[in-house]
Design an enzyme around this catalytic site. Sequence first.
Site, PDB file in Angstrom:
ATOM      1  N   CYS A  45       0.839  -1.199   0.000  1.00  0.00           N
ATOM      2  CA  CYS A  45       0.000   0.000   0.000  1.00  0.00           C
ATOM      3  C   CYS A  45       0.880   1.258   0.000  1.00  0.00           C
ATOM      4  O   CYS A  45       1.632   1.472  -0.950  1.00  0.00           O
ATOM      5  CB  CYS A  45      -0.990  -0.031   1.159  1.00  0.00           C
ATOM      6  SG  CYS A  45      -2.369   1.142   0.962  1.00  0.00           S
ATOM      7  N   HIS A  92      -3.748  -4.935  -0.349  1.00  0.00           N
ATOM      8  CA  HIS A  92      -3.214  -5.525   0.874  1.00  0.00           C
ATOM      9  C   HIS A  92      -3.208  -7.053   0.736  1.00  0.00           C
ATOM     10  O   HIS A  92      -4.261  -7.676   0.890  1.00  0.00           O
ATOM     11  CB  HIS A  92      -4.065  -5.118   2.080  1.00  0.00           C
ATOM     12  CG  HIS A  92      -3.893  -3.697   2.480  1.00  0.00           C
ATOM     13  ND1 HIS A  92      -2.977  -3.300   3.437  1.00  0.00           N
ATOM     14  CD2 HIS A  92      -4.488  -2.561   2.044  1.00  0.00           C
ATOM     15  CE1 HIS A  92      -3.032  -1.987   3.582  1.00  0.00           C
ATOM     16  NE2 HIS A  92      -3.946  -1.512   2.742  1.00  0.00           N
ATOM     17  N   GLU A 126      -2.194  -9.197   2.795  1.00  0.00           N
ATOM     18  CA  GLU A 126      -2.558  -9.817   4.075  1.00  0.00           C
ATOM     19  C   GLU A 126      -4.069  -9.833   4.292  1.00  0.00           C
ATOM     20  O   GLU A 126      -4.563 -10.535   5.186  1.00  0.00           O
ATOM     21  CB  GLU A 126      -1.854  -9.093   5.233  1.00  0.00           C
ATOM     22  CG  GLU A 126      -2.428  -7.755   5.627  1.00  0.00           C
ATOM     23  CD  GLU A 126      -1.996  -6.584   4.766  1.00  0.00           C
ATOM     24  OE1 GLU A 126      -2.261  -5.434   5.170  1.00  0.00           O
ATOM     25  OE2 GLU A 126      -1.395  -6.816   3.692  1.00  0.00           O
TER      26      GLU A 126
END
Length: 213
Positions: A88, A193, A195
């Site tokens: 990001c 993202h 994750e």
Amino acid sequence: MIVAIVDYGSGNLRSAAKAFERAAAENAIGAEIVVTSVPEIVAGADRVVLPGVGAFADCRRGLAAVPGLEAAMREAVCARGRPFLGICVGMQLMADRGREFEITEGLGWIGGEVVALEPNDPVLKIPHIGWNELIQHRVHPLLEGLAAGAHGYFVHSYHFRLREDVDLVAATDYGGRVAAIVGHNNVAGTQFHPEKSQMAGLRLIGNFLRWRP
């Protein structure tokens, strides 16, 4: 293998660390995931990850505020050639400069600027929040095994406008082309993202842990 997730006061470090730990375990990769702001650990790491949430200038100042941290990143990434992943705003910080509220110099690792998202469809809202398709532009080890039509989870109002198209690995469409994954030599970054991107994100993280640029 030591994977340093850089702690400079920006980003959801816990969720990133857990995703990297899970990807390492699922891929049987012997990796120690370390969340750290200690320059010596970052300089000696085998891989470096830079998360980032918020405004470009705030993140840039946060990085500069930790004595020796930026120099340690340059030692690991630029001098020693260790693989680097920005997430990001961590990806955006690789740009030459950011134009979010003010002009702020970036790390200058990939040519380009970070500019406001300006979708050509007035229905599309800013910030861009949600799942979008990752459209591959060139072959890259980070994309190995990702299914066609894989999606990433995005949360952003600014995007990386690359100077050279060759540095674009994958894009997404949000009222125009938006860089989703960038890469140059041993550095790469994701606007989304990983994750938070479920199986596609874990696959990309696993690929990063195996990547030998």
